[in-house]
Design a protein around this motif. Sequence first.
Motif, PDB file in Angstrom:
ATOM      1  N   MET A   1       0.831  -1.190   0.000  1.00 10.88           N
ATOM      2  CA  MET A   1       0.000   0.000   0.000  1.00 10.88           C
ATOM      3  C   MET A   1       0.872   1.248   0.000  1.00 10.88           C
ATOM      4  O   MET A   1       1.907   1.299   0.651  1.00 10.88           O
ATOM      5  CB  MET A   1      -0.882   0.032   1.261  1.00 10.88           C
ATOM      6  N   GLU A   2       0.448   2.233  -0.670  1.00 15.08           N
ATOM      7  CA  GLU A   2       1.170   3.492  -0.699  1.00 15.08           C
ATOM      8  C   GLU A   2       0.241   4.589  -0.259  1.00 15.08           C
ATOM      9  O   GLU A   2      -0.951   4.579  -0.527  1.00 15.08           O
ATOM     10  CB  GLU A   2       1.687   3.779  -2.102  1.00 15.08           C
ATOM     11  N   SER A   3       0.800   5.530   0.437  1.00 16.14           N
ATOM     12  CA  SER A   3      -0.010   6.661   0.883  1.00 16.14           C
ATOM     13  C   SER A   3       0.787   7.930   0.721  1.00 16.14           C
ATOM     14  O   SER A   3       2.007   7.930   0.718  1.00 16.14           O
ATOM     15  CB  SER A   3      -0.430   6.485   2.346  1.00 16.14           C
ATOM     16  N   GLY A   4       0.063   9.023   0.637  1.00 18.58           N
ATOM     17  CA  GLY A   4       0.723  10.298   0.526  1.00 18.58           C
ATOM     18  C   GLY A   4      -0.284  11.400   0.519  1.00 18.58           C
ATOM     19  O   GLY A   4      -1.431  11.206   0.146  1.00 18.58           O
ATOM     20  N   PRO A   5       0.112  12.581   0.948  1.00 23.23           N
ATOM     21  CA  PRO A   5      -0.842  13.682   0.965  1.00 23.23           C
ATOM     22  C   PRO A   5      -1.200  14.135  -0.425  1.00 23.23           C
ATOM     23  O   PRO A   5      -0.421  14.020  -1.359  1.00 23.23           O
ATOM     24  CB  PRO A   5      -0.074  14.768   1.740  1.00 23.23           C
ATOM     25  N   LYS A   6      -2.411  14.624  -0.562  1.00 28.65           N
ATOM     26  CA  LYS A   6      -2.854  15.183  -1.829  1.00 28.65           C
ATOM     27  C   LYS A   6      -2.899  16.693  -1.699  1.00 28.65           C
ATOM     28  O   LYS A   6      -3.538  17.213  -0.783  1.00 28.65           O
ATOM     29  CB  LYS A   6      -4.251  14.648  -2.184  1.00 28.65           C
ATOM     30  N   PRO A   7      -2.202  17.429  -2.536  1.00 27.96           N
ATOM     31  CA  PRO A   7      -2.206  18.882  -2.410  1.00 27.96           C
ATOM     32  C   PRO A   7      -3.574  19.464  -2.670  1.00 27.96           C
ATOM     33  O   PRO A   7      -4.376  18.914  -3.417  1.00 27.96           O
ATOM     34  CB  PRO A   7      -1.185  19.320  -3.477  1.00 27.96           C
ATOM     35  N   GLY A   8      -3.831  20.590  -2.031  1.00 32.83           N
ATOM     36  CA  GLY A   8      -5.082  21.297  -2.266  1.00 32.83           C
ATOM     37  C   GLY A   8      -6.164  20.865  -1.332  1.00 32.83           C
ATOM     38  O   GLY A   8      -6.065  19.883  -0.633  1.00 32.83           O
ATOM     39  N   GLY A   9      -7.236  21.638  -1.307  1.00 33.31           N
ATOM     40  CA  GLY A   9      -8.337  21.372  -0.388  1.00 33.31           C
ATOM     41  C   GLY A   9      -9.204  20.220  -0.871  1.00 33.31           C
ATOM     42  O   GLY A   9      -9.235  19.876  -2.036  1.00 33.31           O
ATOM     43  N   LEU A 336      -8.893   4.686   0.263  1.00 33.09           N
ATOM     44  CA  LEU A 336      -9.347   5.248   1.523  1.00 33.09           C
ATOM     45  C   LEU A 336      -8.781   6.658   1.610  1.00 33.09           C
ATOM     46  O   LEU A 336      -7.567   6.856   1.550  1.00 33.09           O
ATOM     47  CB  LEU A 336      -8.859   4.408   2.704  1.00 33.09           C
ATOM     48  N   VAL A 337      -9.685   7.643   1.723  1.00 31.69           N
ATOM     49  CA  VAL A 337      -9.269   9.047   1.781  1.00 31.69           C
ATOM     50  C   VAL A 337      -9.481   9.567   3.191  1.00 31.69           C
ATOM     51  O   VAL A 337     -10.547   9.382   3.778  1.00 31.69           O
ATOM     52  CB  VAL A 337     -10.050   9.897   0.760  1.00 31.69           C
ATOM     53  N   ARG A 349      -4.277   9.627   0.839  1.00 32.95           N
ATOM     54  CA  ARG A 349      -5.080   8.818  -0.058  1.00 32.95           C
ATOM     55  C   ARG A 349      -4.392   7.460  -0.126  1.00 32.95           C
ATOM     56  O   ARG A 349      -3.333   7.314  -0.733  1.00 32.95           O
ATOM     57  CB  ARG A 349      -5.171   9.457  -1.442  1.00 32.95           C
ATOM     58  N   LEU A 350      -4.974   6.474   0.534  1.00 30.97           N
ATOM     59  CA  LEU A 350      -4.387   5.148   0.605  1.00 30.97           C
ATOM     60  C   LEU A 350      -4.960   4.268  -0.499  1.00 30.97           C
ATOM     61  O   LEU A 350      -6.186   4.131  -0.612  1.00 30.97           O
ATOM     62  CB  LEU A 350      -4.671   4.506   1.961  1.00 30.97           C
ATOM     63  N   GLN A 351      -4.076   3.689  -1.299  1.00 31.74           N
ATOM     64  CA  GLN A 351      -4.506   2.764  -2.335  1.00 31.74           C
ATOM     65  C   GLN A 351      -4.524   1.346  -1.772  1.00 31.74           C
ATOM     66  O   GLN A 351      -3.507   0.866  -1.250  1.00 31.74           O
ATOM     67  CB  GLN A 351      -3.576   2.829  -3.550  1.00 31.74           C
ATOM     68  N   LEU A 352      -5.664   0.676  -1.846  1.00 31.63           N
ATOM     69  CA  LEU A 352      -5.829  -0.659  -1.283  1.00 31.63           C
ATOM     70  C   LEU A 352      -5.940  -1.680  -2.403  1.00 31.63           C
ATOM     71  O   LEU A 352      -6.108  -1.328  -3.571  1.00 31.63           O
ATOM     72  CB  LEU A 352      -7.084  -0.702  -0.402  1.00 31.63           C
ATOM     73  N   ASP A 353      -5.873  -2.967  -2.029  1.00 31.83           N
ATOM     74  CA  ASP A 353      -6.019  -4.002  -3.047  1.00 31.83           C
ATOM     75  C   ASP A 353      -7.455  -4.492  -3.161  1.00 31.83           C
ATOM     76  O   ASP A 353      -7.759  -5.334  -3.999  1.00 31.83           O
ATOM     77  CB  ASP A 353      -5.067  -5.185  -2.792  1.00 31.83           C
ATOM     78  N   PRO A 387      -1.581   1.470   7.588  1.00 31.56           N
ATOM     79  CA  PRO A 387      -2.055   0.081   7.677  1.00 31.56           C
ATOM     80  C   PRO A 387      -1.093  -0.755   8.504  1.00 31.56           C
ATOM     81  O   PRO A 387       0.114  -0.772   8.243  1.00 31.56           O
ATOM     82  CB  PRO A 387      -2.083  -0.372   6.216  1.00 31.56           C
ATOM     83  N   ILE A 388      -1.618  -1.441   9.535  1.00 31.16           N
ATOM     84  CA  ILE A 388      -0.737  -2.199  10.416  1.00 31.16           C
ATOM     85  C   ILE A 388      -1.083  -3.681  10.491  1.00 31.16           C
ATOM     86  O   ILE A 388      -0.237  -4.489  10.852  1.00 31.16           O
ATOM     87  CB  ILE A 388      -0.720  -1.604  11.839  1.00 31.16           C
TER      88      ILE A 388
END
Length: 466
Positions: A1-9, A336-337, A349-353, A387-388
Motif C-alpha cells: 500500500m502506498e499513501s501520501g498527501p494530496k495537495p489542495g483542499g 481510503l481518503v 489517499r491510501l490505495q488498497l487491493d 495500515p498495520i
Amino acid sequence: MESGPKPGGFFQDSAIDSDLESEDLNAQAQEYINRVLLSPVEGSRPACCISPEPLCMGTRALCLKPGSSLDLKRSPVSETLDSSCLLLLPLELILEIFAYLDARFVLKVLPLVCSTLRDIVLDKATWRIRVQKRIQACYPVVEGEDFDWPAACADLEEQLQHWSEDGRKMEHFSLGDGHFASVDSVLLLQGGALCASGSRDRKVNIWDMRKLGQEEEKVLVKSLGVEHNETHKGWVWSLASRGNILCSGSWDSTIKLWDMEAEGQQCGEIRGKAAILCLAFQPDILVAGSCDKRVTIYDPRAAHPLLQSQKVHSNAVLAILADERYILSGSEDRTLVIFDRRCNDVLQRLQLDYYLRSMSYEKPLLWAGDGHGLIRVFENRSGSFQPIRCFDIGHRSQITGVQCSLGALYTTSTDKTIRIHIPTDHPRTLCTHSHNDVVNGISVVGNVMAVASGGQSVEVWRMNES
C-alpha cells in the motif's frame, strides 16, 4: 500500500454535478448490487492475513507482548499493623480475589473503602494483569498513551459474559413482519430502546426493543413518513443519528430527517443528485457518500444545508466515518481518503487491493471490512493513518458491517454469518451465528445487538437478565 498527501483542499468545489443519467431507480440500484455486492471475490487473499483462532477459555495463562512488563508490587500496606487481614496479603493474592468480583463493582465500590484499595484500583497494572489473565492473548492491537485499561477490562468481561458458550445467554428475536424486501440498514437509538431499519421496500420502520417477546405488532411502532406505503421513493440504504434526529439516505437521492422526540415526525429533507450510500452524523455536520463519487458535507440545521462537495473518488463511495477531526471515506475505487477538517485538506489517499465496505473507529485504530472478507486495521499516528494489520476472521465473502468497542469486534457478511470477536492481535472469535440469508449491517448498543437481514427481517439478540 502506498499513501501520501494530496495537495489542495478537499471540498473546494461546492457545486454538485452528476455523471449519472436519469434512469429507473430500481434498475440503477440493482446494477450496483450486481457489481459491488454480488461480484465474485477475485484472486487469492493477501499473504499478510492471519487466520482466526477460537478463543480458549481454559487455563488462565499470562500472555504478554514482547517487551511488555506487568510487575507485581508487594502490598502497599503490608507493614501496617492496624491494617485489615485482607490488605496484609501479597498484592498478587489481592488481585486474585479482585478477579472474582465484577469489574464495574471493583471500579465503583472498592475505592470508597479505603485509600489502599483506591490506589490498587487506580493502578493501570491492576487492570492490565486482569485482562491478560482473562483472555490469554496480545491485547490491545496498539496501546495508545491514553488507553483506558479499566474501561477496556469492564467492557471485555461483559462481552465474555454475553457471548461465551456460543452466545447461549443471549435471547434471539426475529422481526420478520415489518418489511417485504431486503433490510439493508439498522440503527439502535435512545440507548438501545428503539431500533430503526431501512429496506428495499422503501420504508424506514421503528421498533421498540423494550417489547421484544410480545406480539410483533406491538414491537413495530410505526413506519416513518409513510406516503403511498413508502418512506422514500427509492431503496433505503443508510441510516445515521445524532441526539434525537434520525437521518435516512435513499436511492431516490434524498436524505430525510426525523425527530424521534416528536414521534418520528419529518423535520427536514435534503435533495442531492445521486443515490445516498452512506451517512455520518456529527453535532455540527452531516456527511454523505454517494453513488456519483462524491463526499458532501451538510449543515442540516441551516435553511440551505449544503456546505461543500467534491468528487474525491473515481467510483461510488461505499463507507464513511466522521468525528470532530477527520472524515474518512472508502470507495469502490479501492481507495481510503482521510480528510482533516481543521486544515480543510486531504491528509492521505491510501490505495488498497480491495474496496472497503464498512468501517469502525476506536481511537487510535480504524477497523475496516473489505470486499474480500478481510478485516484491515489502520493506526492513527499523529494524524497519519498507517495500515498495520490484515486479519482473516473467518468470513468467506464481503464484510458488510463492522462495529468495534474496547472489548468486542462485531462483523457481518454476505456469507450469511454474524461473528463476535475479542479485538486482540489477532482477533479471537467468541461466537458465530449462521443466518438463512445475507447479513447487510449491524448496530450494537449496551446489551442489544441488531442486524439487517436480506431475508426481509431484523434479527435481534438481547442479554437474558434472568
